[in-house]
Design an enzyme around this catalytic site. Sequence first.
Site, PDB file in Angstrom:
ATOM      1  N   GLY A 243       0.940  -1.135   0.359  1.00  0.00           N
ATOM      2  CA  GLY A 243      -0.249   0.081  -0.260  1.00  0.00           C
ATOM      3  C   GLY A 243       0.747   1.205  -0.316  1.00  0.00           C
ATOM      4  O   GLY A 243       0.088   2.127  -0.307  1.00  0.00           O
ATOM      5  N   GLU A 278       3.763  -6.807   1.721  1.00  0.00           N
ATOM      6  CA  GLU A 278       2.819  -7.309   0.255  1.00  0.00           C
ATOM      7  C   GLU A 278       3.146  -6.097  -0.640  1.00  0.00           C
ATOM      8  O   GLU A 278       2.330  -5.498  -1.259  1.00  0.00           O
ATOM      9  CB  GLU A 278       1.830  -7.664   0.358  1.00  0.00           C
ATOM     10  N   PRO A 279       4.507  -5.259  -0.928  1.00  0.00           N
ATOM     11  CA  PRO A 279       4.329  -4.249  -1.395  1.00  0.00           C
ATOM     12  C   PRO A 279       3.984  -4.686  -2.663  1.00  0.00           C
ATOM     13  O   PRO A 279       4.811  -5.643  -3.385  1.00  0.00           O
ATOM     14  CB  PRO A 279       5.650  -3.373  -0.845  1.00  0.00           C
ATOM     15  N   GLY A 280       3.707  -3.554  -4.002  1.00  0.00           N
ATOM     16  CA  GLY A 280       3.681  -4.150  -4.752  1.00  0.00           C
ATOM     17  C   GLY A 280       4.209  -2.344  -6.331  1.00  0.00           C
ATOM     18  O   GLY A 280       4.773  -2.611  -6.284  1.00  0.00           O
ATOM     19  N   ARG A 281       2.836  -1.718  -5.612  1.00  0.00           N
ATOM     20  CA  ARG A 281       3.475  -0.438  -6.709  1.00  0.00           C
ATOM     21  C   ARG A 281       5.056  -0.624  -6.242  1.00  0.00           C
ATOM     22  O   ARG A 281       5.778   0.898  -6.986  1.00  0.00           O
ATOM     23  CB  ARG A 281       2.346   1.134  -6.191  1.00  0.00           C
ATOM     24  N   ARG A 317      -4.824   3.613 -16.226  1.00  0.00           N
ATOM     25  CA  ARG A 317      -4.648   4.680 -14.762  1.00  0.00           C
ATOM     26  C   ARG A 317      -5.106   6.408 -15.128  1.00  0.00           C
ATOM     27  O   ARG A 317      -6.453   6.331 -14.400  1.00  0.00           O
ATOM     28  CB  ARG A 317      -3.251   4.331 -14.431  1.00  0.00           C
ATOM     29  N   TYR A 321      -8.438   5.592 -12.618  1.00  0.00           N
ATOM     30  CA  TYR A 321      -8.432   6.715 -11.343  1.00  0.00           C
ATOM     31  C   TYR A 321      -7.954   8.312 -11.526  1.00  0.00           C
ATOM     32  O   TYR A 321      -7.519   8.755 -10.463  1.00  0.00           O
ATOM     33  CB  TYR A 321      -7.042   5.779 -10.450  1.00  0.00           C
ATOM     34  N   CYS A 348     -11.655   4.349 -29.197  1.00  0.00           N
ATOM     35  CA  CYS A 348     -12.863   5.001 -29.233  1.00  0.00           C
ATOM     36  C   CYS A 348     -13.984   5.377 -28.080  1.00  0.00           C
ATOM     37  O   CYS A 348     -14.672   4.949 -27.742  1.00  0.00           O
ATOM     38  CB  CYS A 348     -13.399   4.222 -30.018  1.00  0.00           C
ATOM     39  N   TYR A 377       1.010  -1.250 -12.552  1.00  0.00           N
ATOM     40  CA  TYR A 377      -0.103  -1.700 -12.806  1.00  0.00           C
ATOM     41  C   TYR A 377      -0.371  -0.631 -14.534  1.00  0.00           C
ATOM     42  O   TYR A 377      -1.490   0.017 -14.618  1.00  0.00           O
ATOM     43  CB  TYR A 377      -1.439  -0.798 -12.159  1.00  0.00           C
TER      44      TYR A 377
HETATM   45  C1  LIG Z   1      -2.623  -4.940  -4.432  1.00  0.00           C
HETATM   46  C2  LIG Z   1      -2.405  -5.614  -3.245  1.00  0.00           C
HETATM   47  C3  LIG Z   1      -1.050  -5.742  -2.703  1.00  0.00           C
HETATM   48  C4  LIG Z   1       0.242  -4.415  -3.434  1.00  0.00           C
HETATM   49  O1  LIG Z   1      -0.854  -3.233  -2.469  1.00  0.00           O
HETATM   50  P1  LIG Z   1       0.304  -2.164  -3.397  1.00  0.00           P
HETATM   51  O2  LIG Z   1      -0.226  -0.794  -3.060  1.00  0.00           O
HETATM   52  O3  LIG Z   1       0.905  -2.337  -5.112  1.00  0.00           O
HETATM   53  O4  LIG Z   1       1.951  -1.890  -2.778  1.00  0.00           O
HETATM   54  C5  LIG Z   1      -1.258  -5.618  -1.245  1.00  0.00           C
HETATM   55  N1  LIG Z   1      -2.063  -6.910  -0.466  1.00  0.00           N
HETATM   56  C6  LIG Z   1      -2.446  -7.512  -1.220  1.00  0.00           C
HETATM   57  C7  LIG Z   1      -3.428  -8.222  -0.674  1.00  0.00           C
HETATM   58  C8  LIG Z   1      -2.999  -6.534  -2.371  1.00  0.00           C
HETATM   59  O5  LIG Z   1      -4.603  -6.754  -3.265  1.00  0.00           O
END
Ligand SMILES: *Cc1c(COP(=O)(O)O)cnc(C)c1O
Length: 418
Positions: A243, A278-281, A317, A321, A348, A377
């Site tokens: 997050g 659980e970092p993604g972004r 995005r 968003y 279109c 994303y």
């Molecule tokens: C999407 C998600 C993440 C990653 O979130 P980021 O904002 O990209 O860090 C982690 N845990 C869960 C359960 C998610 O759905």
Amino acid sequence: MKSTMHPVNYVDRTLTCDGVALADIAAKTGTPCYVYSAATILANYRAYDDTLQGIPHTICYAAKANGNLAILRLLAQAGAGFDIVSGGELHRVLKAGGNPAKVVFSGVGKTSEEIDAALAAGIFAFNCESEPELALVDALAHRRGIRARIAIRVNPDVSAATHAHIATGSLGHKFGVDIGQAEAVYERARHYENLSLEGVSCHIGSQQFDFDPMMQAANRVLELIAVLRAKDFEIRHVDLGGGLGITYRPDEPAPPISEFAMALREKAAGLGLHLFLEPGRSIVGNAGVLLTRVLYRKKSGDKEFVVVDAAMNDLIRPALYDAHHEILPLRATSSGCGLRADVVGPVCESGDFLAQDRQMPEVFPGDFLAVCTVGAYGFAQASNYNARPRPAEVLIENGAWRVIRKRETFEDLIKGEE
Ligand SMILES: *Cc1c(COP(=O)(O)O)cnc(C)c1O
């Protein structure tokens, strides 16, 4: 580490990424094309990992942010675990050489096939989001004669200050078990012989700049853990989700990863808990740019448009968003930012824009542009809408670049159709 914003900068008026001229990639690979910096991805991962040295921890990269095999492999080799949300992501992670013992499986709608595949692979834990899911995991684990490690994902009921589509942690969202009900849910799940209720997890939303809601969520989760331990549940791990936000606008800098990880470390340390994040972004977001070519300039009413060859199907995005992405010409001009225009694609839909009312340098047909901070994303949400092949992806690593996903062909578009 390079700029905390993105890894690109001008050298002699040529936009480069880790020393590679992006125009060279655009010329050889064609556009639109995603380009990622391996060095930036690894630096972001290590910022988490280094900050948590000395306490038991696993950084589970959220594969949904960018699931390209080369990127998963890069992170797997650096020691990362993975947070997956589907059987398809499990497949990708295993293909990329990810260690199943470092995989956590999140999501509200896991099917029995997906759960069984994850049991077969021997993942670390399921982040379970409902009581019927607990019953299903127990039954499937029973059939295999094994015990599945479980963290119940709780909804800590804090509101994260972020876009409504990416907030997940308040009551009324579909995610997790209400924290007020969690103790009773653990109690009711006690009798499942093939579940090991060892963890508690949460994830309250994405693109967060304010630590307060995340720390509040962590406090509530840790309070729950204390209650559960008092009732003889052997809670061994806590998963505090992902997050952390990233810098999309130069004037809105995101908090550094190290500060965020340190704050969570301080919460979790000394409690005999293995900390999962659980970092993604924040791992891949600032590591990617989308290269695109200017096709046309046009005017409509008193508006100017720059029509480019990338569209909402490549990067949704802005449309989905209201996201802001910096747009830079691959060749810097000395003319300043004399143009105010919408940067739009060929799809279109009026929602097909990459930027609106953007003050930018003069650009002309044939010029290349980089749309910044699209590593997360971006390609992951690309589609074939308007029968547009999805773009190529390129990785820059150790001063060299290579295609890590070929541009789709027209044949790819009709694959499987009659
Ligand atoms: C999407 C998600 C993440 C990653 O979130 P980021 O904002 O990209 O860090 C982690 N845990 C869960 C359960 C998610 O759905």
